[in-house]
Design an enzyme around this catalytic site. Structure first.
Site, PDB file in Angstrom:
ATOM      1  N   ILE A   1       0.869  -1.174   0.000  1.00  0.00           N
ATOM      2  CA  ILE A   1       0.000   0.000   0.000  1.00  0.00           C
ATOM      3  C   ILE A   1       0.906   1.223   0.000  1.00  0.00           C
ATOM      4  CG2 ILE A   1      -1.844   1.229   1.214  1.00  0.00           C
ATOM      5  CD1 ILE A   1      -2.533  -1.529   2.556  1.00  0.00           C
ATOM      6  N   GLU A   2       0.961   1.886  -1.148  1.00  0.00           N
ATOM      7  CA  GLU A   2       1.909   2.998  -1.302  1.00  0.00           C
ATOM      8  C   GLU A   2       1.295   4.331  -0.886  1.00  0.00           C
ATOM      9  OE1 GLU A   2       3.486   2.685  -5.308  1.00  0.00           O
ATOM     10  OE2 GLU A   2       4.644   0.902  -4.721  1.00  0.00           O
TER      11      GLU A   2
ATOM     12  N   CYS B   1       4.713  -2.510   3.021  1.00  0.00           N
ATOM     13  CA  CYS B   1       4.908  -3.698   2.189  1.00  0.00           C
ATOM     14  C   CYS B   1       3.797  -4.725   2.431  1.00  0.00           C
ATOM     15  CB  CYS B   1       6.234  -4.368   2.519  1.00  0.00           C
ATOM     16  SG  CYS B   1       7.681  -3.444   2.022  1.00  0.00           S
TER      17      CYS B   1
ATOM     18  N   GLU C   1       4.059  -7.898   3.044  1.00  0.00           N
ATOM     19  CA  GLU C   1       4.331  -8.808   4.162  1.00  0.00           C
ATOM     20  C   GLU C   1       3.936  -8.167   5.492  1.00  0.00           C
ATOM     21  OE1 GLU C   1       6.280  -7.805   1.701  1.00  0.00           O
ATOM     22  OE2 GLU C   1       8.006  -9.113   1.409  1.00  0.00           O
TER      23      GLU C   1
ATOM     24  N   CYS D   1      11.880  -7.373   1.879  1.00  0.00           N
ATOM     25  CA  CYS D   1      12.847  -6.301   2.177  1.00  0.00           C
ATOM     26  C   CYS D   1      13.370  -6.455   3.606  1.00  0.00           C
ATOM     27  CB  CYS D   1      12.206  -4.925   1.971  1.00  0.00           C
ATOM     28  SG  CYS D   1      11.187  -4.393   3.359  1.00  0.00           S
TER      29      CYS D   1
ATOM     30  N   CYS E   1      10.808  -5.872   6.460  1.00  0.00           N
ATOM     31  CA  CYS E   1       9.878  -7.003   6.633  1.00  0.00           C
ATOM     32  C   CYS E   1      10.581  -8.193   7.295  1.00  0.00           C
ATOM     33  CB  CYS E   1       9.262  -7.398   5.299  1.00  0.00           C
ATOM     34  SG  CYS E   1       8.127  -6.134   4.671  1.00  0.00           S
TER      35      CYS E   1
END
Ligand code: THU
Length: 142
Positions: A46-47, A56, A58, A97, A100
């Site tokens: 969700i940006e 992110c 995850e 990443c 996460c």
């Protein structure tokens, strides 16, 4: 984990990828987090226009689960690819990443599995200690 369970989890991650809100990167990620009791929590990236506020896939899945008082996790499946890639056969594995991985370190036991998939029959399985060696903190030994 049984192969059937892994395939089901990848299918859930593929479904959740389609919920991504990623108008800036045009990269869609889906995750499916399996609890020891058999429940699955899905997540997508969700940006935000303020890029650092992006979440992110995850972490979306973990935070949904933890907010429901889930604390025992078996595995997470992750898929990702550019928006133009459809819903299977992604060109690359989407590795989690560093942030996460750190969230996984907080909540996951030693035998927790991280599954990165390009498709339901094309995946790799990792332990957290492989992806985050000598990590900091968390409530479990790794
Ligand atoms: N992204 C994830 O959802 N998970 C990761 O582990 C790596 C990156 C997202 C964040 C951003 O929306 C997009 O992928 C491109 O970086």
């Amino acid at each position: 984990m049984k192969e059937e369970q892994i395939i089901n989890l990848i299918e859930e991650a593929i479904k959740y990828r389609l919920r991504a809100y990623s108008p800036y990167s045009h990269y869609m990620v889906g995750a499916a987090l399996l609890t020891d009791s058999g429940k699955v929590y899905g997540g997508c990236n969700i940006e935000n226009a303020s890029f650092g506020a992006t979440n992110c896939a995850e972490r979306t899945a973990f935070f949904k689960a933890v907010s429901e008082k889930e604390m025992d996790f078996t595995a997470i499946a992750i898929v990702g690819g550019p928006t133009e890639e459809a819903d299977h056969g992604f060109s690359d594995y989407a590795y989690p990443c560093g942030v996460c991985r750190q969230v996984m370190k907080e909540f996951c036991k030693k035998d927790f599995k991280i599954i990165v998939a390009r498709d339901t029959r094309d995946y790799k399985v990792f332990d957290l200690c492989e992806l985050l060696p000598m990590g900091f903190g968390g409530i479990y030994e790794h």
